[in-house]
Design an enzyme around this catalytic site. Structure first.
Site, PDB file in Angstrom:
ATOM      1  N   LYS A  95      41.546  38.360 -10.576  1.00 57.69           N
ATOM      2  CA  LYS A  95      41.493  36.903 -10.438  1.00 57.69           C
ATOM      3  C   LYS A  95      41.553  36.499  -8.969  1.00 57.69           C
ATOM      4  O   LYS A  95      40.895  35.551  -8.548  1.00 57.69           O
ATOM      5  CB  LYS A  95      42.632  36.277 -11.224  1.00 57.69           C
ATOM      6  CG  LYS A  95      42.470  36.469 -12.742  1.00 57.69           C
ATOM      7  CD  LYS A  95      43.766  36.178 -13.470  1.00 57.69           C
ATOM      8  CE  LYS A  95      43.601  36.326 -14.984  1.00 57.69           C
ATOM      9  NZ  LYS A  95      44.925  36.304 -15.660  1.00 57.69           N
ATOM     10  N   GLU A 132      34.912  29.325 -15.729  1.00 51.76           N
ATOM     11  CA  GLU A 132      36.224  28.701 -15.521  1.00 51.76           C
ATOM     12  C   GLU A 132      37.328  29.463 -16.235  1.00 51.76           C
ATOM     13  O   GLU A 132      38.458  29.565 -15.755  1.00 51.76           O
ATOM     14  CB  GLU A 132      36.165  27.248 -16.002  1.00 51.76           C
ATOM     15  CG  GLU A 132      37.412  26.424 -15.799  1.00 51.76           C
ATOM     16  CD  GLU A 132      37.719  26.169 -14.333  1.00 51.76           C
ATOM     17  OE1 GLU A 132      38.660  26.806 -13.830  1.00 51.76           O
ATOM     18  OE2 GLU A 132      37.016  25.372 -13.685  1.00 51.76           O
ATOM     19  N   LYS A 167      36.808  38.269 -16.497  1.00 50.62           N
ATOM     20  CA  LYS A 167      37.238  38.424 -15.099  1.00 50.62           C
ATOM     21  C   LYS A 167      36.990  39.824 -14.562  1.00 50.62           C
ATOM     22  O   LYS A 167      36.676  39.988 -13.385  1.00 50.62           O
ATOM     23  CB  LYS A 167      38.699  38.057 -14.928  1.00 50.62           C
ATOM     24  CG  LYS A 167      39.635  38.906 -15.752  1.00 50.62           C
ATOM     25  CD  LYS A 167      41.066  38.467 -15.680  1.00 50.62           C
ATOM     26  CE  LYS A 167      41.858  39.206 -16.733  1.00 50.62           C
ATOM     27  NZ  LYS A 167      41.649  38.675 -18.089  1.00 50.62           N
TER      28      LYS A 167
END
Lengths: 439, 439
Positions: free
Chosen positions: A203, A127, A103
């Site tokens: 995120k 994902e 991330k």
């Protein structure tokens, strides 16, 4: 049956579980994919480092570059910016499909990676980078592709949700709840990235990019952590029917500034937030994560699950691997995320939110009137006001605690109101300022 | 930019919203798809029937067959078996991509349709058939493709959830809650398909097929509705910390019968179920739907949203249309759901569940001992037992209400126990038998 060669970069918490599942479930994965997924090697810094899972020693290598060059699918779980970034770019150049859970890298430099993957017509999926095991990126990208997302509220950091949930359940102070989280392994020894909101911000940038078809970077995210949240804040929120959660929020808003008359912008922000206790996100306890989405046609959706942990996150990685492998077996072209739009990022000052403000005031006649007048002057409307008196030993020394929840107003107006109110003679201190959503 | 010709079959609640969005959002959909989605016609039974949405009259036709033959994508929202089935088969023969929301047809004859689509290499997708707007089929098929689902618990019928939620909140009896649901438009004039559990059973078959890579038909689903659930059941459940929900359950179970030593089977069933009030599904209120999934690696996941309604369901249909269209634009081959496994369906008798049993008994010494002895004889272990006394006018006529929650046992053993207990002289009546999950 054909074979796809898989290179794994990194063998930590998540990587070791991915390796285990690839080896243990090889037959089931082959049946679902239509090709054998052969783990050809695992690139690590040190071959002799201790691992969570017992894996064949011959799989380990310290030569990540060589490993990548012979792979059909590269799984990058090293974390950090370099050498992860260079290795992903090299994989793309070689035409390998890339699955990443990184991330930090995606939030920092996602646009470059997406563009390179697009140009090379290879698949890049990630994902696992947001909300661990929860399938959230694919539903946003595919299932909601015929809809228009207007708002995303995410509990995307398990550490902070655990801490806030502990404080809410037991009445603990932040420091004690953090210590408990550390003891149970939910928080790291240096918890800054989590409790400071930076992990949630990364995120948030990824969620916003996918939801609004526009590339948002970490710099676009306003970020406030939970270190200032006190047991008194939690108790007062509870008393008023709210729970405090650290939310990553991305929302589409009208822009009524001079430049953008009639146009829209997106606000991406992370901050502690009061939520009504009957909101679906309020029922997300412990270290669980959830993402709540509002879309024009679909209405309200929520996706709930484990946001971290080696095995749950490995599930998300494997989902990406199998989906990508199926497409490779069928001979379809690669495709990465589509971010074709250009909705501008909006500063927090332009956002209309509502505030919960705690004030410690002298218990004197006229105090409420003075406060109400100041809010009115600033154009901020009060929704609810609760006062509780703390009697004192000396007459005339009693203080009162006031909790005000405002109607929505611009952040600028709210900030100005809080600034002004501190200068009133009757105010001892502003004890807390928290934002409210979902009410 | 190329154009994809879209034929819409049916213009009811959902169909009219799909048409509206295709027309109103044409530019945004084209940007996300890479092709213009041109609605070429809407097949209806009567051109002059009233509709929810004002649509150009020239789009309507009664000649569905002609419409289908010239389409790239066929959206089937007629419902029912025929002519929907024939038109879908004809579309597949012509090489058109098919998007359907027809749960009855898919539960009844899905296998035939999937095989035809596979053979013709065209895409067949049906996200809207289960849980309305909630993206659930795609996450199961793609995101969890590298994991192993062990259990699915779904609130997949909004009417029954609304009724049970009303009963739980207000203490209403079933008939009054049903009348309220009908008044508010959450239940049809003939509510049989909903309250009898048949709608949930069709969705259960579809969920089970995807989750366990095996084709389950409606006949494989054990089905019990909510018409027997009383206000007293709800109150007793509440008292013991439970809520009653109508769940569609699909779970992987070991088969220890003679045929299947060491093998596994899948139980698919729909029945009213006691759930602990802190279970994530317990917080699903009103007509909302949610699907709770347990997977070996991912752990617990939940997907929540609106399960019905024209506009939310249209969102799911459009998600399928855009995703399919993107794949057509990129030139990839079609692919339908993969159901490659062969896990046998298990009868409800072989399933191990736990029961909540309500008994109306004479208030006499020795009653509890007699009941406990009978459970022990049947090999069913009691987890909790609560007794409340109803004093009577005449001495010796007092009755007691007993609520027993058992540990897990086979349905066969539980059914035998309930059968036997009715013959005990001290039992006035068995007032309720409900299954418990998630405890």
């Amino acid at each position: 049956m054909s074979t796809l060669r898989i290179a794994l970069l990194g063998c930590g918490n998540v990587g070791s579980q991915v390796a285990r599942i690839l080896l243990e479930d090889a037959d089931a994965l082959a049946a679902r994919t239509g090709a054998r997924l052969e783990l050809t090697g695992i690139a690590v810094r040190s071959i002799d480092a201790p691992r969570d899972v017992d894996l064949p020693r011959e799989l380990f290598t310290t030569d990540a570059e060589a490993l990548v060059e012979s792979a059909d699918i590269v799984i990058e779980l090293m974390g950090g910016i370099e050498p992860a970034r260079s290795l992903i770019l090299r994989s793309i150049e070689h035409g390998a499909t890339v699955v990443s859970g990184n991330k930090a890298l995606l939030a920092l430099d996602g646009p470059t990676l997406y563009e390179k993957a697009d140009a090379a017509k290879v698949q890049l999926s990630y994902e696992a980078a947001v909300a661990g095991a929860i399938p959230i990126l694919r539903p946003i990208r595919d299932s909601l592709s015929g809809d228009r997302i207007t708002r995303v509220l995410g509990i995307v950091n398990g550490t902070t949700n655990f801490i806030l949930d502990q404080m809410d359940t037991t009445g603990a102070q932040f420091d004690d709840a953090l210590a408990e989280a550390q003891r149970l392994g939910y928080a790291e020894a240096d918890p800054t990235a989590d409790v400071g909101g930076h992990d949630a911000a990364a995120k948030g940038a990824i969620l916003a990019s996918l939801s609004f078809h526009t590339r948002f970077a970490l710099d676009d995210v306003y970020c406030e952590g939970i270190t200032q949240v006190t047991a008194a804040d939690i108790a007062a929120a509870k008393d008023a029917g709210f729970v405090i959660k650290l939310l990553a929020i991305a929302e589409l808003l009208p822009r009524d500034d001079a430049d953008g008359a009639g146009a829209e912008g997106v606000s991406v922000r992370v901050h502690p937030t009061l939520l009504p206790r009957d909101h679906p996100l309020a029922a997300v306890h412990g270290a669980f994560n959830a993402v709540f989405i509002e879309a024009e046609n679909a209405g309200e959706l929520m996706f709930y699950g484990q946001g971290a942990g080696g095995t749950p996150t490995a599930s998300a990685v494997l989902g990406d691997v199998v989906s990508a492998a199926r497409r490779m077996v069928l001979g379809g072209p690669g495709r990465t995320e589509t971010t074709t739009g250009h909705v501008p990022s909006m500063s927090i000052d332009a956002v209309r939110t509502s505030y919960s403000i705690g004030l410690d005031v002298a218990d004197q006649p006229g105090v409420l009137a003075r406060i109400a007048q100041l809010f009115a002057e600033q154009g901020v409307s009060i929704e609810t006001l609760r006062q509780s008196i703390h009697p004192a030993g000396d007459p005339g020394q009693a203080t009162a605690e006031i909790r005000i929840v405002t109607h929505r107003a611009t952040e600028a107006a709210l900030a100005a109101t809080v600034e002004q109110i501190q200068h009133l003679a009757v105010i001892n201190s502003v004890t807390s300022v928290l934002r409210v959503e979902g009410a």
